[in-house]
Scaffold this active site. Structure first.
Site: not given
Ligand code: BES
Ligand code: MN
Ligand code: ZN
Length: 492
Positions: A270, A344
């Site tokens: 990230k 997931r």
């Molecule tokens: N934990 C994150 C989701 C999240 C993002 C929660 C921002 C709260 C604030 C999750 O693990 C994630 O990174 N999801 C990605 C999925 C994508 C890579 C398909 C997302 O939502 O960007």
């Molecule tokens: Mn994630």
């Protein structure tokens, strides 16, 4: 945080020992006490929800006592939710003025008393254990230590004491979930969460704990969960907390909570901005664990298996890589095309495990997708379900508790997005479409058609704008899960 005592009393609201008494004011109505009605007439006290006016009176014994007149809106529109909001406004002002004890005259009885307790205790929550205290800190007033609910007349059939006590138990659990959320990831590791679950199990005979470490998780065949955990030195934990309430029918519920104690994204790392917020990626698991504690305290007659998969998601020389193919517990193969779609992966195995354990109706809570924040903001959680009846129950629990949710659809066309090129499934579609629904369709592949509701709490777990939780960690889900368990328990 020291706990706040909650008591109830039938009698004269003006005869309280509290240093601050609170009188509710409905829009368009007058107050019985002349002195206070004068404030209404001068326009200083208003009936509009959230309005707060402060005055003083002489208490028996000659001490000066604070009186807060709190706007409640229109009488026929008062609800538990509005009571939470009004109580939060009062708690905030009273706290700032240095109040130590509050006495609320209960204005109505339809869940309002519980709302007052919840709004007060949630608003007064603080997380300051990592701040040094200076002796002469003028900025920190004394803390509120007690809350009294008082009414001249308690209608027949209303158990004011019981209602207040239940609200205190549930809200205390919610604040405990907020503590887990707020605790930094160097302390709140998977092992720390397992220790908290152990504490709960030691406290309640009806709770039993089983945990699996890295080797245990692998032995269960949880290749998806293991693949996320393989990149970190921190020992992962599969936390299984079983609650056996009073015997009886009713179906065996499964509560599943995502508990990624820190989500860097892994190899699909990230950006740095706000990455510190990813300590909250265990919010679903925190809510599930603390709700189990409250359910045990309340001795709800129901059977629940809570499954909380917990790990860090880190980049390292042994991390799972984009393109790796892993096999989940139910035999399905998954291409890990984005290591940041880790939630997931661990939920796939946790859901399959809940099915394996005989859970008949399943609900999962997860900070799963950023896209749900785009869709619903910080007001509603996203709800997804394969079963209208079970969905109705979960939605009902959401509405009752103010932890509201909104349903988004599932559909075979969305399922197409989850198909892998080299494996059964992919955890990240190349198309930037319906990302939250796609994630839900992915999870659906692991519930074996059992009635299931997926609750995406990425928008509400922190950063809510609700008056009584403020914009930090919200503990979202504790009230909803306890309500859901109680409804399921009373249904048989
Ligand atoms: N934990 C994150 C989701 C999240 C993002 C929660 C921002 C709260 C604030 C999750 O693990 C994630 O990174 N999801 C990605 C999925 C994508 C890579 C398909 C997302 O939502 O960007
Ligand atoms: Mn994630
Ligand atoms: Zn995550």
């Amino acid at each position: 945080m020291p706990s706040i005592t909650v008591t109830t009393r039938q009698g004269d609201p003006t005869q309280t020992v509290a240093d601050t008494r609170v009188v509710g004011l409905f829009e368009g109505e007058a107050l019985a006490e002349e002195r206070l009605q004068a404030l209404v007439e001068s326009g200083e006290a208003k009936g509009k929800l959230e309005k707060v006016a402060v005055t003083h009176e002489e208490a028996p014994g000659g001490a000066l006592r604070r009186v807060i007149v709190a706007g409640l809106g229109k009488r026929d529109e008062l609800s538990a939710e509005k009571a939470r909001t009004a109580a939060a406004g009062v708690a905030e002002r009273a706290g700032a003025l240095g109040a130590r004890s509050l006495s609320w005259a209960v204005p109505e009885f339809d869940g309002v008393a519980a709302g007052l307790v919840e709004g007060t205790l949630l608003k007064l929550y603080k997380f300051d254990r990592y701040k040094s205290k200076s002796e002469d800190d003028e900025d920190s007033p004394p803390e509120v230590e007690s809350l009294e609910l008082v009414s001249e007349r308690i209608p027949e059939g209303i158990d004011l004491q019981g209602e207040a006590e239940r609200a205190r138990i549930v809200t205390t659990a919610q604040n405990a979930a907020r503590d887990l959320q707020n605790t930094p990831a160097n302390v709140a590791t998977p092992t720390f969460l397992a220790d908290r679950a152990r504490e709960l199990a030691e406290e309640h005979e009806s709770l039993t704990l089983e945990t699996f470490d890295r080797e245990g998780i692998r032995s269960l065949g949880m290749g998806a969960f293991s693949s996320v955990a393989q990149g970190t030195y921190e020992e992962p934990q599969l936390i299984v907390l079983r609650y056996a309430g009073a015997a009886g029918g009713g179906s065996h519920l499964g509560f599943v909570g995502k508990a990624v104690t820190f989500d860097t994204g892994g190899i699909s790392i990230k950006p740095a901005a706000k990455m510190q917020e990813m300590k909250f990626d265990m919010s679903g698991g925190a809510a599930v664990l603390e709700a189990m504690g409250a359910i045990a305290t309340l001795a709800v007659p129901v059977q629940i298996t809570a499954v909380v998969p917990s790990t860090e998601n880190m980049p390292s020389g042994r991390s799972v890589k984009p393109g790796d193919i892993v096999t989940a517990m139910n035999g399905k193969t998954i291409e890990v095309n984005n290591t940041d779609a880790e939630g997931r992966l661990l939920l796939a195995d946790a859901l399959a495990y809940a099915v394996d354990q005989g859970c008949e109706r399943i609900v999962d809570l997860a900070t799963l997708t950023g896209a749900i924040i785009v869709a619903l903001g910080a007001t509603h959680a996203g709800l997804f379900s394969n079963d209208d009846d079970w969905y109705g129950e979960v939605e009902g629990a959401c509405s009752t508790t103010g932890e509201i949710g909104w349903r988004l659809p599932l559909h075979p066309e969305y399922f197409e997005l989850t198909k892998g090129k080299y494996a059964d499934l992919t955890n990240a579609s190349e198309q930037r479409k319906a990302m939250s629904i796609y994630a839900a369709e992915f999870l659906r592949q692991f519930v074996d058609d059992r009635p299931w509701v997926h609750v995406d709490i990425a928008g509400v777990a922190w950063g809510m704008t609700r008056k009584y939780v403020g914009n930090g960690a919200s503990g979202w889900g504790v009230r909803m899960l306890v309500e859901l368990a109680q409804k399921a328990g009373s249904k048989r």
